[in-house]
Write an enzyme that holds these catalytic residues in place. Structure first.
Site, PDB file in Angstrom:
ATOM      1  N   LYS A 159       0.830  -1.202   0.000  1.00 59.16           N
ATOM      2  CA  LYS A 159       0.000   0.000   0.000  1.00 59.16           C
ATOM      3  C   LYS A 159       0.865   1.253   0.000  1.00 59.16           C
ATOM      4  O   LYS A 159       1.932   1.282   0.613  1.00 59.16           O
ATOM      5  CB  LYS A 159      -0.913   0.030   1.234  1.00 59.16           C
ATOM      6  CG  LYS A 159      -1.945  -1.083   1.276  1.00 59.16           C
ATOM      7  CD  LYS A 159      -2.861  -0.904   2.470  1.00 59.16           C
ATOM      8  CE  LYS A 159      -3.972  -1.930   2.485  1.00 59.16           C
ATOM      9  NZ  LYS A 159      -4.903  -1.701   3.637  1.00 59.16           N
ATOM     10  N   GLY A 165      -7.890   6.559  -2.494  1.00 60.61           N
ATOM     11  CA  GLY A 165      -8.585   6.296  -3.736  1.00 60.61           C
ATOM     12  C   GLY A 165      -8.183   5.005  -4.421  1.00 60.61           C
ATOM     13  O   GLY A 165      -8.446   4.812  -5.608  1.00 60.61           O
ATOM     14  N   GLU A 201       0.872  -5.097   4.482  1.00 53.33           N
ATOM     15  CA  GLU A 201      -0.064  -5.678   5.446  1.00 53.33           C
ATOM     16  C   GLU A 201      -0.522  -7.045   4.954  1.00 53.33           C
ATOM     17  O   GLU A 201      -0.554  -7.305   3.749  1.00 53.33           O
ATOM     18  CB  GLU A 201      -1.301  -4.795   5.624  1.00 53.33           C
ATOM     19  CG  GLU A 201      -1.108  -3.570   6.460  1.00 53.33           C
ATOM     20  CD  GLU A 201      -2.407  -2.826   6.684  1.00 53.33           C
ATOM     21  OE1 GLU A 201      -2.394  -1.943   7.546  1.00 53.33           O
ATOM     22  OE2 GLU A 201      -3.412  -3.106   6.000  1.00 53.33           O
ATOM     23  N   HIS A 209     -15.920  -3.838   3.992  1.00 55.30           N
ATOM     24  CA  HIS A 209     -15.382  -2.491   4.229  1.00 55.30           C
ATOM     25  C   HIS A 209     -16.363  -1.747   5.130  1.00 55.30           C
ATOM     26  O   HIS A 209     -17.474  -1.417   4.726  1.00 55.30           O
ATOM     27  CB  HIS A 209     -15.217  -1.761   2.901  1.00 55.30           C
ATOM     28  CG  HIS A 209     -14.507  -0.446   3.007  1.00 55.30           C
ATOM     29  ND1 HIS A 209     -13.522  -0.061   2.144  1.00 55.30           N
ATOM     30  CD2 HIS A 209     -14.637   0.584   3.883  1.00 55.30           C
ATOM     31  CE1 HIS A 209     -13.075   1.142   2.472  1.00 55.30           C
ATOM     32  NE2 HIS A 209     -13.751   1.548   3.523  1.00 55.30           N
ATOM     33  N   LYS A 237     -15.718   3.186  -4.055  1.00 62.81           N
ATOM     34  CA  LYS A 237     -17.045   2.864  -3.529  1.00 62.81           C
ATOM     35  C   LYS A 237     -18.127   3.332  -4.503  1.00 62.81           C
ATOM     36  O   LYS A 237     -18.009   4.410  -5.088  1.00 62.81           O
ATOM     37  CB  LYS A 237     -17.248   3.547  -2.178  1.00 62.81           C
ATOM     38  CG  LYS A 237     -16.176   3.215  -1.164  1.00 62.81           C
ATOM     39  CD  LYS A 237     -16.214   4.198  -0.007  1.00 62.81           C
ATOM     40  CE  LYS A 237     -15.014   4.033   0.901  1.00 62.81           C
ATOM     41  NZ  LYS A 237     -14.963   5.083   1.926  1.00 62.81           N
ATOM     42  N   ARG A 293     -11.640  14.448   6.502  1.00 64.28           N
ATOM     43  CA  ARG A 293     -12.538  15.313   5.730  1.00 64.28           C
ATOM     44  C   ARG A 293     -13.946  14.749   5.796  1.00 64.28           C
ATOM     45  O   ARG A 293     -14.166  13.645   6.302  1.00 64.28           O
ATOM     46  CB  ARG A 293     -12.091  15.344   4.271  1.00 64.28           C
ATOM     47  CG  ARG A 293     -11.949  13.948   3.670  1.00 64.28           C
ATOM     48  CD  ARG A 293     -11.678  13.952   2.190  1.00 64.28           C
ATOM     49  NE  ARG A 293     -11.250  12.659   1.696  1.00 64.28           N
ATOM     50  CZ  ARG A 293     -12.056  11.624   1.424  1.00 64.28           C
ATOM     51  NH1 ARG A 293     -13.359  11.739   1.649  1.00 64.28           N
ATOM     52  NH2 ARG A 293     -11.567  10.486   0.968  1.00 64.28           N
ATOM     53  N   VAL A 296     -17.910  11.402   0.663  1.00 61.89           N
ATOM     54  CA  VAL A 296     -19.004  11.349  -0.310  1.00 61.89           C
ATOM     55  C   VAL A 296     -20.233  10.690   0.301  1.00 61.89           C
ATOM     56  O   VAL A 296     -21.367  11.114   0.078  1.00 61.89           O
ATOM     57  CB  VAL A 296     -18.561  10.580  -1.574  1.00 61.89           C
ATOM     58  CG1 VAL A 296     -19.698  10.503  -2.588  1.00 61.89           C
ATOM     59  CG2 VAL A 296     -17.339  11.224  -2.209  1.00 61.89           C
ATOM     60  N   ARG A 339     -23.997   6.161  -5.915  1.00 56.77           N
ATOM     61  CA  ARG A 339     -23.307   7.271  -6.563  1.00 56.77           C
ATOM     62  C   ARG A 339     -23.666   7.295  -8.043  1.00 56.77           C
ATOM     63  O   ARG A 339     -23.354   6.348  -8.783  1.00 56.77           O
ATOM     64  CB  ARG A 339     -21.794   7.146  -6.392  1.00 56.77           C
ATOM     65  CG  ARG A 339     -21.353   7.109  -4.939  1.00 56.77           C
ATOM     66  CD  ARG A 339     -19.833   7.223  -4.845  1.00 56.77           C
ATOM     67  NE  ARG A 339     -19.380   7.027  -3.468  1.00 56.77           N
ATOM     68  CZ  ARG A 339     -18.141   7.248  -3.065  1.00 56.77           C
ATOM     69  NH1 ARG A 339     -17.227   7.664  -3.929  1.00 56.77           N
ATOM     70  NH2 ARG A 339     -17.795   7.047  -1.805  1.00 56.77           N
TER      71      ARG A 339
END
Length: 452
Positions: A159, A165, A201, A209, A237, A293, A296, A339
């Protein structure tokens, strides 16, 4: 907040959403926009609008000096970054405050600390939040990665230490894969985030999730329960629910309490989200990252708690103590968000900018959008048009309302992802909640989505 002014340093549907919250607090709204966005809905709704540069790609919205100077010259009291662009940029937060304005979000120090996934992982461990077995810090190359794998075994995930994203992530099944994929991940991370740092990991198979919404005032924090975001395409997502149907009461209490501990440990201010992988077979959670933050998918949390998350983060930014107590926050029913993107699912989700025709949505359904009839969608930005959100007394009712809402929603002139969700909302495994983070990619390989 009456008499105060808020500069919105973002675009699209989140700018419209922030506008609504600011107006509910009696604030003046000043909207930033590129040349290409001069006619967007957020500009039309604002009290004032300020052009910040040319439309090419996203450069106007990413120019810290230009955005800060535009906000300062407008006389704004505060700047809200929304999500994306500069929302998790510590340098931007510091520049806003150095210019004498309030940054609506956590401190620059918190953004920097939690934006580095290795540092965030260390903070989680210190706060007693479970993490997946892996490297203690950054790995610098193949030799260090092999040393970690010798302890935890394959498969693993490489990672990116910075960013998000889904970029800079690779699944590694063998030593040959490790040797091949580490340089790829480093290059992608460096290009996307300006930081090629990596960590390793253990891969969590069949993971769900789950993420926890928190609010903090810098000293005290509360959680607003969790969401499930397992339906993902290319690690992005597309469908979110609250609460997570895969959790029982004990697991929910455990992950939410851990999230509050970490938020308070880092002195978190504003709205933020802690993301976890949940491994049902072991009934185990593993901390992934913290998003510093608004997200969405925040509307589903608002629908089940009745809390305006954007308004709360604005109040806290202006110095108000957190007005919510944990015992006052309860789950009311179930909410689902999908979305809606300007993409053609029948052509491998090809972007579809165009001119918006007539828009029809059923009464009683929330549609957070940037659209209006006759709006020409610029080709320079993300394809997200908005989010369709439904609420029901339980998950079955929410799913039923989602099917009805999708059947009655029309967006003329565009190809959108609405047909994808119509198909998913009838799929037996989705209805049963038997999905994981890899499920949708496999489903898409087996199913053809017809354009509306």
């Amino acid at each position: 907040m009456t008499g105060r002014s808020l500069f919105i340093a973002n675009r699209g549907e989140i700018a419209v959403r922030i506008n609504r919250a600011a107006r509910s607090l009696g604030m003046e709204v000043i909207q930033a926009h590129s040349e290409a966005d001069a006619d967007m809905l957020a500009v039309r709704l604002a009290d004032r609008a300020v052009e910040i540069g040319p439309p090419a790609a996203t450069k106007s919205y990413l120019d810290i000096a230009r955005v800060v100077e535009a906000a300062r010259a407008s006389g704004a009291d505060a700047v809200h970054p929304g999500y994306g662009f500069l929302a998790e940029n510590a340098a931007f937060a510091a520049a806003v405050e150095a210019a004498g304005m309030i940054f609506v979000g956590p401190s620059a120090e918190t953004i920097a600390r939690m934006g580095d996934k290795v540092a965030a992982r260390a903070a989680a461990i210190a706060a007693g939040v479970p993490t997946a077995p892996g490297s203690e810090g950054r790995i610098e190359g193949l030799a260090e990665a092999r040393a970690v794998v010798a302890e935890i075994g394959f498969p693993v995930m490489i990672k990116a230490a910075a960013g998000g994203g889904g970029r800079g992530i690779r699944v590694v099944e063998s030593d040959a894969d490790l040797e091949r994929l580490i340089p790829q991940a480093q290059t992608e991370a460096a290009a996307a985030f300006g930081d090629g740092g990596l960590y390793v990991e253990r891969m969590v198979r069949d993971a769900r999730h789950v993420e926890v919404q928190i609010l903090g005032d810098g000293s005290r924090a509360v959680h607003l329960f969790e969401r499930e975001c397992s339906l993902q395409r290319r690690r992005q997502k597309v469908w979110e629910e609250a609460p997570a149907a895969c959790l029982g009461a004990e697991a929910r209490a455990r992950v939410c309490a851990a999230s509050v501990r970490l938020a308070e440990a880092v002195g978190y201010r504003g709205a933020g989200t802690l993301e976890f992988l949940f491994e049902p077979a072991r009934d185990a959670f593993y901390f992934m990252e913290m998003n510093t933050r608004i997200q969405v998918e925040h509307p589903v949390t608002e629908m089940i708690t009745g809390v305006d998350l954007v308004a709360e983060m604005i109040r806290v930014a202006f110095g108000a103590p957190l007005g919510l107590r944990q015992e006052e926050i309860a789950i009311d029913g179930h909410a689902i968000e999908v979305r809606v993107n300007a993409e053609d699912p029948s052509k491998n989700f090809m972007p579809f900018p165009g001119v918006t025709g007539a828009i029809e949505t059923p009464e009683g359904v929330r549609f957070d959008t940037m659209l209006y009839e006759g709006y020409a969608i610029p080709p320079f930005y993300d394809s997200l048009l908005g989010k369709l959100i439904v609420h029901g007394a339980d998950r079955d009712e929410a799913l039923s309302r989602l099917r009805e809402a999708l059947a009655q929603t029309r967006i003329g002139g565009l190809k959108t992802t609405l047909p994808l969700f119509s198909a998913l909302a009838r799929d037996p495994e989705v209805l049963a909640g038997e999905v994981n983070t890899a499920w949708l990619e496999s489903w898409l390989q087996r199913n053809i989505i017809q354009a509306a």
